[in-house]
Structures are given as C-alpha cells and as structure tokens.
Design an enzyme around this catalytic site. Structure first.
Site, PDB file in Angstrom:
ATOM      1  N   LEU A  12       0.852  -1.195   0.000  1.00  0.00           N
ATOM      2  CA  LEU A  12       0.000   0.000   0.000  1.00  0.00           C
ATOM      3  C   LEU A  12       0.893   1.253   0.000  1.00  0.00           C
ATOM      4  CD1 LEU A  12      -3.003   0.913   0.161  1.00  0.00           C
ATOM      5  CD2 LEU A  12      -2.796   0.866   2.651  1.00  0.00           C
ATOM      6  N   LYS A 206      12.406  -4.374 -18.149  1.00  0.00           N
ATOM      7  CA  LYS A 206      11.238  -4.049 -18.991  1.00  0.00           C
ATOM      8  C   LYS A 206      11.487  -4.472 -20.439  1.00  0.00           C
ATOM      9  CE  LYS A 206      10.026  -0.255 -15.925  1.00  0.00           C
ATOM     10  NZ  LYS A 206      10.279   1.153 -15.597  1.00  0.00           N
TER      11      LYS A 206
HETATM   12  P1  NAP Z   1       6.498   1.491  -2.316  1.00  0.00           P
HETATM   13  O1  NAP Z   1       5.931   2.865  -2.346  1.00  0.00           O
HETATM   14  O2  NAP Z   1       7.817   1.279  -1.680  1.00  0.00           O
HETATM   15  O3  NAP Z   1       5.418   0.556  -1.583  1.00  0.00           O
HETATM   16  C1  NAP Z   1       5.670  -0.772  -1.219  1.00  0.00           C
HETATM   17  C2  NAP Z   1       4.539  -1.251  -0.347  1.00  0.00           C
HETATM   18  O4  NAP Z   1       4.697  -2.647  -0.114  1.00  0.00           O
HETATM   19  C3  NAP Z   1       4.463  -0.572   1.029  1.00  0.00           C
HETATM   20  O5  NAP Z   1       3.134  -0.374   1.381  1.00  0.00           O
HETATM   21  C4  NAP Z   1       5.116  -1.604   1.963  1.00  0.00           C
HETATM   22  O6  NAP Z   1       4.557  -1.584   3.264  1.00  0.00           O
HETATM   23  C5  NAP Z   1       4.741  -2.904   1.296  1.00  0.00           C
HETATM   24  N1  NAP Z   1       5.769  -3.945   1.476  1.00  0.00           N
HETATM   25  C6  NAP Z   1       7.001  -3.968   0.957  1.00  0.00           C
HETATM   26  N2  NAP Z   1       7.646  -5.092   1.330  1.00  0.00           N
HETATM   27  C7  NAP Z   1       6.790  -5.773   2.104  1.00  0.00           C
HETATM   28  C8  NAP Z   1       6.867  -6.995   2.806  1.00  0.00           C
HETATM   29  N3  NAP Z   1       7.959  -7.768   2.784  1.00  0.00           N
HETATM   30  N4  NAP Z   1       5.777  -7.413   3.521  1.00  0.00           N
HETATM   31  C9  NAP Z   1       4.666  -6.647   3.546  1.00  0.00           C
HETATM   32  N5  NAP Z   1       4.532  -5.473   2.908  1.00  0.00           N
HETATM   33  C10 NAP Z   1       5.588  -5.049   2.193  1.00  0.00           C
HETATM   34  O7  NAP Z   1       6.596   0.865  -3.789  1.00  0.00           O
HETATM   35  P2  NAP Z   1       5.823   1.373  -5.103  1.00  0.00           P
HETATM   36  O8  NAP Z   1       6.565   2.516  -5.699  1.00  0.00           O
HETATM   37  O9  NAP Z   1       4.387   1.479  -4.819  1.00  0.00           O
HETATM   38  O10 NAP Z   1       6.118   0.148  -6.086  1.00  0.00           O
HETATM   39  C11 NAP Z   1       5.446  -1.082  -5.934  1.00  0.00           C
HETATM   40  C12 NAP Z   1       5.719  -1.963  -7.153  1.00  0.00           C
HETATM   41  O11 NAP Z   1       5.248  -1.316  -8.318  1.00  0.00           O
HETATM   42  C13 NAP Z   1       7.202  -2.274  -7.427  1.00  0.00           C
HETATM   43  O12 NAP Z   1       7.289  -3.557  -7.961  1.00  0.00           O
HETATM   44  C14 NAP Z   1       7.577  -1.245  -8.488  1.00  0.00           C
HETATM   45  O13 NAP Z   1       8.653  -1.652  -9.296  1.00  0.00           O
HETATM   46  C15 NAP Z   1       6.293  -1.202  -9.291  1.00  0.00           C
HETATM   47  N6  NAP Z   1       6.088   0.024 -10.040  1.00  0.00           N
HETATM   48  C16 NAP Z   1       6.187   1.219  -9.421  1.00  0.00           C
HETATM   49  C17 NAP Z   1       5.955   2.379 -10.150  1.00  0.00           C
HETATM   50  C18 NAP Z   1       6.063   3.725  -9.504  1.00  0.00           C
HETATM   51  O14 NAP Z   1       5.897   4.731 -10.220  1.00  0.00           O
HETATM   52  N7  NAP Z   1       6.301   3.834  -8.209  1.00  0.00           N
HETATM   53  C19 NAP Z   1       5.605   2.294 -11.498  1.00  0.00           C
HETATM   54  C20 NAP Z   1       5.494   1.029 -12.108  1.00  0.00           C
HETATM   55  C21 NAP Z   1       5.736  -0.104 -11.360  1.00  0.00           C
HETATM   56  P3  NAP Z   1       4.673  -0.310   4.251  1.00  0.00           P
HETATM   57  O15 NAP Z   1       3.850   0.768   3.605  1.00  0.00           O
HETATM   58  O16 NAP Z   1       4.102  -0.747   5.546  1.00  0.00           O
HETATM   59  O17 NAP Z   1       6.127   0.036   4.291  1.00  0.00           O
HETATM   60  N1  HSE Z   2      11.392   3.324 -11.230  1.00  0.00           N
HETATM   61  C1  HSE Z   2      10.604   3.103 -12.382  1.00  0.00           C
HETATM   62  C2  HSE Z   2      10.838   4.240 -13.367  1.00  0.00           C
HETATM   63  C3  HSE Z   2       9.145   3.062 -11.979  1.00  0.00           C
HETATM   64  O1  HSE Z   2      11.449   5.237 -12.998  1.00  0.00           O
HETATM   65  O2  HSE Z   2      10.434   4.108 -14.520  1.00  0.00           O
HETATM   66  C4  HSE Z   2       8.261   2.603 -13.102  1.00  0.00           C
HETATM   67  O3  HSE Z   2       8.528   1.277 -13.456  1.00  0.00           O
END
Ligand code: NAP
Ligand code: HSE
EC number: 1.1.1.3
Length: 431
Positions: A12, A206
């Site tokens: 989340l 990717k």
């Molecule tokens: P983030 O903000 O770091 O959020 C990660 C979430 O997962 C947090 O809520 C964390 O809990 C929870 N979490 C992590 N490890 C955990 C564990 N071992 N057990 C239970 N909960 C856990 O990450 P994000 O940016 O949303 O990215 C999530 C995924 O989407 C990644 O695979 C990333 O590569 C992908 N993605 C991200 C983006 C982007 O723009 N950010 C774009 C495309 C894809 P807490 O909140 O309690 O710490």
């Molecule tokens: N860290 C990645 C980026 C998030 O900057 O494109 C999306 O996959």
C-alpha cells in the site's frame, strides 16, 4: 452471476494507494464494465501503524500474508509491494489457491515470468502485468492484442521514468545529477534502490518483458546488455547538443533473420526523432512492425495514478474473463526458440569522445585504425584545450558499423599511443 469481486492487495505504497483511490473513485465505470462492485478485502503491509493517505478501515490492513493469499473471500491478488524472492513465493501461493494475479513488478516478471505463467496456466488463473512496463502506457496489451497480426521487427523505448527525468533536467536546466535523482525519489518515480534505475537494470527488465512478448520468444534478463546513465557528463550532453542530438536511455530490441538483440544504453537520437521529445517522467515505446510500419506508444511511465490505472485495467480484464469463464486462456506460449544476434549482426552508428595528443599525425593514426576495421567517420569535431596540457578533444560520430568492428576499433584506440583517454562512447540511433 457474480455479485462482487474481492481484491487482496500486497502493498500500500505509491502504487497501492493509487489502486485503492482508483477503485474507489472509478467505481461507477468499473460497475458498468463488469456488472458488479469491486471491494478491497485485505491489504498486506509491513507496518499497520503507518499513516496512509487512503481511506481504508484499519482492520483491512494486515502484516500476515496468508490473510490475503489464503483468504477464501479474495478472488484477485494485486501485488504492488515489489521485491523478487518472497514476492515470487506469495504469487505462487496465490495462484495455487486459484486466485488471479495482477502485478506491477517487472523485477519479478523478468526473472520468474515463465514459472509464474506456467503456474497460472495449471490453475486456470490469469496473471497480468501491464503496469510493469512503461507505467500508464498500455504497451503490453498494444503488442499482444493491438499488433497481434503483425511481425514486430524492432522496439526502441524510453522505459524508465527516473532516468528520463534526470537526463531532461540535466540537459534542459543544467542541474546536477545527484540533485535531480533525489527529486525523482521524492516524487515516487524511483525504485526503493534507485541504482536499478540509474544503472539501467530497471529498463533492462522491462526490455526483457517487451522482447519476450513482442518477438514471442522467451528472453531472459541475462540476454539484455546494459549500461546506465551514472557516468554521463555535462560535456557529453553539450557535445550531443552541438552535433544535433539528444541523449536518452534507450532500450532496443530488434530482430533480423530470426535473431534478436536486446540492450539498454544511453543513446544519442537526432533532435527531431519522436523519442527525443519525450521528456521528464514520460515514457514512450516506438514499435516497428513489418506490416504496420512505425507506431509509437507514449505516456507517463511512473507515478501513483498512471501506474495504478494500468493495474486496475488489468483487474477489469481479469473480471471480464471471470464473467466469461475464460480465465487462464489468454496465456500464449512463445512461438520461437531463443536465438540471439552476435556482434557482427548488430548495426549502429557511434559517438566517441577522445582526449588525444595535440600534434601532427594524430588524425592519420586514428583514421588508420578506423579504416582498418571498416568504420568510417560521419562527423568530427576537434577542440584544443586552452590549459597547455598538449591535449585536444576529438568527438567522432561514425557511419553505421557492425558492433564487432566498432568493438575492435575501441580496443585498438585504448592502446594507441596518441590517445590519452577514451572519455565516452555512445550508440547513435534513429537516423
Ligand atoms: P512502495 O511505495 O515502496 O510501496 C511498497 C509497499 O509494499 C508498502 O506499502 C510496503 O509496506 C509494502 N511492502 C514492501 N515489502 C513488504 C513486505 N515484505 N511485507 C509486507 N509489505 C511489504 O513501492 P511502489 O513505488 O508502490 O512500487 C510497488 C511496485 O510497483 C514495485 O514492484 C515497483 O517496481 C512497481 N512500479 C512502481 C511504479 C512507480 O511509479 N512507483 C511504477 C510502475 C511499477 P509499508 O507501507 O508498511 O512500508
Ligand atoms: N522506477 C521506475 C521508473 C518506476 O522510474 O520508470 C516505473 O517502473
């Protein structure tokens, strides 16, 4: 008749909270498409006491993965927590428990995609991962469905938002690399460890996914050659501009005579190339199909709501399949065995910046090395240093050459007496 779809979320954070927001705020559109409401049942997080910017009852949060993965009420598991090894275990468990899976995790899919697809197939489950490549751009569905009838020959993509943001701010605003990287982290674009962004690994993952789907050939992460942006200097950006190019981190996947190349590297593009005008956190994937010709998919490559849009759209597809009773049927096994190009089959132009002795005969020596390997000059720029070091800077852009010949030239240049240092070298594409 399905009365309600229940979702379990793993994570989340940036994306997870966007997923909750879209499910809440777009409930009418979701209802219209799937004919029943969507409810978030349980959400796995690390710390249930953390302040969240979403409207979710506290009892929906848990630190026990089984409350999501083995919860009989959960139909679809959405994985937006990141990481590879325990995420793999969680997703395998969810699939074994007959839950459909949506994930935004390219790290996981690039490494364990084949295994997860097989498990999904065995269990008649869907596994979708549109958000894993290029955030909000529907590129995977574009390749697999929109271009299903064509043969894809080449894909060139700006598929990492963080590095595109950094290069844009460095070249347009003259800002320092470290400062802009920090800003990209604050904006939620960068990975938890931004090394994978700046060293090109995120883009490589990717490109492995794009290559696998686009060429219908299982490609592994190890098949992608990778170079990141952390060594790009202000001088490189200045010379690029003076020669009419823009520097971008470009992923290339190309296929010739059944053999493929997949790579990620900083690349110079002519300023009028469509990918050169993709700035900030925007991503774009240029796709060349044998019949369709050139197409380009453009949009936000990272960030909360764009990424969450792709995740929830996958959820809609799972739900449509549930209503039709066809989950698991959209998985198509690769058509071709993997065949990789060798260096003599990869063609490109190159930019080379050298520090050389500023004396007579230097050009003749350089020319001999290049011509001995059948690499010719397209553009040359020489700038003497004013510091009396006895050195001059030379920037060369070659005509198209094979990578084999180019590598041989680079080897020779490193050991040439008149060459003080090879400062940088980049691929030039798009002309
Ligand atoms: P983030 O903000 O770091 O959020 C990660 C979430 O997962 C947090 O809520 C964390 O809990 C929870 N979490 C992590 N490890 C955990 C564990 N071992 N057990 C239970 N909960 C856990 O990450 P994000 O940016 O949303 O990215 C999530 C995924 O989407 C990644 O695979 C990333 O590569 C992908 N993605 C991200 C983006 C982007 O723009 N950010 C774009 C495309 C894809 P807490 O909140 O309690 O710490
Ligand atoms: N860290 C990645 C980026 C998030 O900057 O494109 C999306 O996959």
């Amino acid at each position: 008749m399905i009365e309600k779809i229940s979702v379990g979320l793993l994570g989340l954070g940036t994306v997870g909270s966007g997923v909750v927001q879209i499910i809440e705020e777009h409930q009418d559109k979701l209802m219209h498409q799937i004919g029943c409401p969507v409810e978030i049942m349980k959400v796995l997080v690390r710390d249930t006491s953390k302040k969240r910017d979403v409207n979710l009852a506290e009892e929906k949060l848990t630190t026990n993965p089984d409350e999501v993965l083995s919860n009989p009420e959960v139909d679809v598991v959405i994985e937006v927590m990141g990481g590879v090894e325990h995420t793999r275990e969680y997703i395998l468990k969810a699939l074994k428990n007959k839950k459909h899976v949506v994930t935004a995790n390219k790290d996981l899919m690039a490494i364990h995609g084949r295994e997860l697809h097989e498990e999904a197939y065995k269990n008649n489950c869907d596994i979708f991962y549109e958000a894993s490549v290029a955030g909000g751009i529907p590129i995977l569905r574009g390749l697999v469905e929109g271009l299903a009838s064509d043969r894809i020959m080449k894909m060139m993509g700006i598929v990492n938002g963080t590095t595109n943001y950094i290069l844009t701010k460095m070249s347009q605003e003259g800002r320092a690399y470290e400062e802009v990287l920090q800003e990209a982290q604050q904006l939620g674009y960068a990975e938890a460890d931004p090394t994978s962004d700046v060293e090109g690994l995120d883009a490589a993952r990717k490109m492995a996914i794009l290559g696998t789907l686009g060429f219908s050939m299982h490609l592994d992460l190890e098949d992608v050659s990778v170079k990141g942006i952390s060594n790009i200097t202000e001088e490189d950006l200045d010379y690029s501009e003076r020669l009419g190019y823009t520097m971008k981190l470009i992923g290339i996947a190309s296929k010739t005579n059944g053999n493929v190349e997949v790579s990620v590297q900083p690349t110079l593009l002519p300023v009028d190339h469509p990918l050169a005008s993709v700035h900030d956190v925007y991503n774009a994937v240029y796709v060349y199909g044998e019949a369709v010709g050139e197409t380009m998919f453009y949009g936000p490559g990272a960030g909360k709501l764009p990424t969450a849009t792709a995740v929830v759209s996958d959820l809609v597809n799972v739900m449509k399949n549930m209503r039709l009773g066809v989950n698991g049927s959209s998985i198509i096994k690769p058509q071709f065995e993997k065949r990789l190009k060798d260096a003599s089959e990869i063609y490109s132009k190159y930019f080379i910046r050298l520090h050389v002795k500023d004396e007579a005969g230097v050009f003749a020596e350089l020319t001999t090395v290049f011509s001995n390997h059948n690499v010719s000059f397209e553009k040359i720029l020489q700038v003497p240093f004013e510091d009396k070091s006895g050195l001059a800077e030379i920037v060369i852009v070659t005509h198209t050459a094979s990578k084999q010949n180019y590598d041989d030239v680079m080897q020779k240049l490193m050991h040439l007496d008149v060459v003080y240092q090879v400062k940088s070298n980049y691929r030039v594409e798009g002309e």
